[in-house]
Design an enzyme around this catalytic site. Structure first.
Site, PDB file in Angstrom:
ATOM      1  N   GLN A  69       0.957 -11.088  -3.350  1.00 21.84           N
ATOM      2  CA  GLN A  69      -0.437 -10.654  -3.322  1.00 21.84           C
ATOM      3  C   GLN A  69      -0.849 -10.167  -4.700  1.00 21.84           C
ATOM      4  OE1 GLN A  69       0.104  -7.605  -0.241  1.00 21.84           O
ATOM      5  NE2 GLN A  69      -1.428  -8.698   0.938  1.00 21.84           N
ATOM      6  N   LYS A 125     -14.742  -3.781   5.887  1.00 18.07           N
ATOM      7  CA  LYS A 125     -14.172  -4.594   4.824  1.00 18.07           C
ATOM      8  C   LYS A 125     -15.077  -5.765   4.475  1.00 18.07           C
ATOM      9  CE  LYS A 125     -11.388  -7.469   7.888  1.00 18.07           C
ATOM     10  NZ  LYS A 125     -10.290  -8.392   7.904  1.00 18.07           N
ATOM     11  N   HIS A 153      -4.719  -0.950  -5.356  1.00 20.39           N
ATOM     12  CA  HIS A 153      -5.262   0.125  -4.539  1.00 20.39           C
ATOM     13  C   HIS A 153      -5.999   1.096  -5.439  1.00 20.39           C
ATOM     14  CE1 HIS A 153      -2.132  -1.640  -1.987  1.00 20.39           C
ATOM     15  NE2 HIS A 153      -3.051  -1.440  -1.061  1.00 20.39           N
ATOM     16  N   HIS A 164      -8.428  -1.104  -0.739  1.00 19.51           N
ATOM     17  CA  HIS A 164      -7.415  -2.156  -0.919  1.00 19.51           C
ATOM     18  C   HIS A 164      -8.176  -3.394  -1.357  1.00 19.51           C
ATOM     19  CE1 HIS A 164      -4.656  -0.257   2.273  1.00 19.51           C
ATOM     20  NE2 HIS A 164      -5.812   0.297   2.527  1.00 19.51           N
ATOM     21  N   CYS A 215       0.795  -1.242   0.000  1.00 15.68           N
ATOM     22  CA  CYS A 215       0.000   0.000   0.000  1.00 15.68           C
ATOM     23  C   CYS A 215       0.824   1.287   0.000  1.00 15.68           C
ATOM     24  CB  CYS A 215      -0.978   0.041   1.169  1.00 15.68           C
ATOM     25  SG  CYS A 215      -1.360  -1.503   1.947  1.00 15.68           S
ATOM     26  N   ASP A 218      -2.414  -7.646  -5.578  1.00 15.43           N
ATOM     27  CA  ASP A 218      -2.813  -6.444  -4.857  1.00 15.43           C
ATOM     28  C   ASP A 218      -3.231  -5.330  -5.807  1.00 15.43           C
ATOM     29  OD1 ASP A 218      -3.225  -5.142  -2.526  1.00 15.43           O
ATOM     30  OD2 ASP A 218      -1.106  -4.928  -1.973  1.00 15.43           O
TER      31      ASP A 218
HETATM   32 ZN   LIG Z   1      -3.202  -2.324   0.774  1.00  8.76          ZN
END
Ligand SMILES: [Zn+2]
Ligand SMILES: [Zn+2]
Length: 602
Positions: A347, A434, A351, A480, A300, A349
């Protein structure tokens, strides 16, 4: 689709039944092992256990004997009665008089220690298994316990003792090691049998064993615990998943970024991870200027730096940065399990930086992507857990109105996308609500996988801004998200879900070519090149000097979707002998027909 009701396990009959089974086992143990000291015996996720300090060693082969005595005790139809002592003194008296069964007070050692921990002025409860025998004699087995329990031992019918383990009193290695006896209990015979069958099946599907047998990944003591090495077939599997998700993300307006594996401590001071996440970070390192660097535990803050590197206008938003980011977290070596809980993992991932008005639509977009991903992976049975604020706690940051809006956005997204969900108060992150995806696998086990989190905290800490339509600066909201969770965890789940027999699109080797004899090898090699280059398939040519039978068995062990067997007639007639993993021998078919079949399946 609306929120679904969730009965808490702790409130269920099954929980009481298992707790009562633990007491029944304790009763059997005190009879079979005079002098045994009982410690604690709670119900757990799939059963129950009791920790005991036994004067003689209890072994796996003794479990049958203990179980047999439990069966007899169950049939005696003992009433299970709650009793209360008004204070610690009265409770102590009861323990020494009624639970030591005429043995010395030392058998009550652990119960007396437990009693000391009860706060002053609290009523202390016991559960008593009582019966009167034919001669009118009263029998009891009393145990200090909060309960609750079922009403009679005869309700405890379908149980099994599973295994033994060592466990320290109060979980502290400085204390004495006790023997933990695990068991399980169910309401019906069928449920117990299904559970035992699934356990057996789970052993066969264990991703750690299959991962090695299928050549997916390995561990080495010289590399260290929780640090998987991906073997060629595993790496192909990863690439296939990454390529699929990258394409989906490109369609949905994500932009790829790549960030380094280490960063200055300054980044994590700014993000606050240095405090909130310290115990999950590997020891820090220093360069020659005595600047401290940290091995990346999460992506992040890097993506935030990229966002903050230029002035943003509301027209630029949403900004969606995606990275297959490899992170390292300092898991205790005892907690590392295969690739499910590793110290190094990647991950999937991303954002998203969004305006308040975009939050709902972006969240819907993310849930839609997650559904697409699960559908493609063949994981059809899943629910979402919406983690919200615990109303009684003050650990959360951010304004109430933001929390309400974000929670509504998450629920709205689930409703719009037709995802079953349940709300779980207290399961939010401290910085925002979340959504976690909980997937049920082929054996009915729940796996917590992908996650989406709304974050007001990091944009605040990094003072992120965009210029709004009103020409004034505003703070974006961050989302996220990681649909797989991590590549490692998802591959672990898929390996167990499919018992290693991955669907054709995912299989590391899609087709194995098996020439029957040496004289067929040249043709087989040509075929391999065609499959690979012309039809873009992943092929393995088995040109070892082994019998066809052996080659077929080995290919079956590797769970390859298709085998193509080449003999004299195939070379003359331009055919291939096809064996499918699912349907067995399909006989000879023309090369075109086979390719057609494979393409349509893909
Ligand atoms: Zn994150
Ligand atoms: Zn109990």
């Amino acid at each position: 689709m609306a929120a679904i009701a969730q009965e808490r396990y702790e409130d269920s009959y099954l929980y009481r039944l298992r707790h009562s089974a633990a007491h029944l086992m304790a009763q059997a143990l005190t009879e079979l092992y005079p002098g045994i000291k009982l410690a604690i015996g709670p119900p757990i996720e799939n059963g129950f256990y009791y920790d005991v300090d036994s004067p003689v060693v209890i072994r796996e082969e003794d479990l049958a004997k203990i179980e047999a005595r439990m069966k007899e005790l169950s049939k005696l139809d003992q009433r299970i009665v709650r009793m209360e002592a008004p204070d610690r003194e009265a409770a102590k008296k009861l323990i020494l008089e009624e639970t030591t069964l005429g043995q010395g007070p030392e058998v009550a050692e652990y119960k007396l220690l437990l009693l000391e921990a009860v706060p002053d002025g609290e009523t202390i409860s016991f559960y008593d298994q009582q019966r009167t025998d034919r001669e009118g004699k009263f029998h009891r087995f009393l145990d200090l316990c909060r309960g609750p329990h079922v009403d009679s031992t005869k309700e405890i019918k379908h149980f099994k003792l599973m295994n033994l383990a060592g466990a320290y009193w109060r979980g502290d290695a400085k204390n004495k090691q006790l023997t933990r006896i695990y068991g399980t209990a169910f309401e019906t015979k069928e449920e117990l049998e299904t559970h035992l069958h699934n356990l057996e099946e789970a052993r066969k599907r264990d991703h750690r064993i299959l991962g090695r047998e299928l050549g997916l990944f390995m561990f080495s003591p010289r590399v260290g615990p929780g640090l998987p090495l991906w073997l060629p077939k595993g790496a192909v599997l990863r690439d296939t998943m990454v390529t699929f998700l990258k394409e989906e993300q490109l369609k949905r307006g994500y932009e790829p970024v790549v960030t380094p594996s280490i960063a200055s401590i300054k980044l994590y001071e700014k993000s606050g991870h240095i405090i909130a996440y310290r115990d999950k970070m590997f020891p820090f390192m220093e360069d020659e200027e005595r600047e401290t660097y940290i091995l990346k535990p999460m992506n992040c803050p890097f993506h935030i730096e990229i966002y903050a590197s230029q002035m943003r206008s509301y027209r630029d938003l949403p900004v969606r940065y995606a990275e297959f980011g490899t992170v390292h977290r300092y898991e205790q070596s005892g907690e590392v399990t295969g690739i499910l809980r590793a110290r190094g993992f990647t991950q999937d991932d991303a954002h998203l930086f969004v305006t308040k008005d975009q939050l709902i639509d972006e969240f819907i977009g993310v849930v839609d992507l997650m559904k697409t991903v699960l559908d493609k992976l063949g994981l059809k049975d899943f629910r979402a857990r919406v983690g919200t604020k615990d109303p009684l706690s003050d650990k959360y940051v951010g304004h109430d109105e933001n929390w309400v809006a974000a929670t509504e956005a998450i629920e709205k997204a689930c409703q719009t996308m037709g995802v079953d969900y349940f709300v779980s108060p207290g399961d939010a992150a401290f910085y925002g609500p979340k959504l976690d995806l909980i997937i049920k696998d082929a054996l009915g086990r729940d796996w917590q996988m992908g996650t989406v989190q709304v974050d007001y905290n990091l944009p605040e800490r990094f003072e992120l801004e965009y210029i709004g339509e009103d020409s004034k600066p505003h703070r974006p909201i961050m989302i996220h998200r990681a649909p797989f969770g991590s590549l490692e965890r998802m591959i672990g789940l898929l390996t167990e879900q499919y018992a290693g027999a991955f669907p054709l699109w995912l299989a590391p080797v899609q087709i194995a070519i098996l020439p029957i004899a040496d004289r067929h090898a040249e043709y087989a090699a040509e075929l391999k090149v065609r499959f690979r280059d012309e039809f873009k398939l992943r092929v393995h040519l088995d040109d070892r000097r082994e019998t066809l039978g052996k080659k077929i068995r080995d290919t079956q062990m590797q769970k390859v979707p298709y085998m193509v067997i080449i003999g004299d007639r195939d070379i003359e007639q331009g055919t291939v002998g096809v064996r499918s993993r699912e349907e067995g021998d399909l006989g000879a078919m023309s090369l075109d027909a086979f390719i057609e079949r494979v393409k349509s399946e893909l």
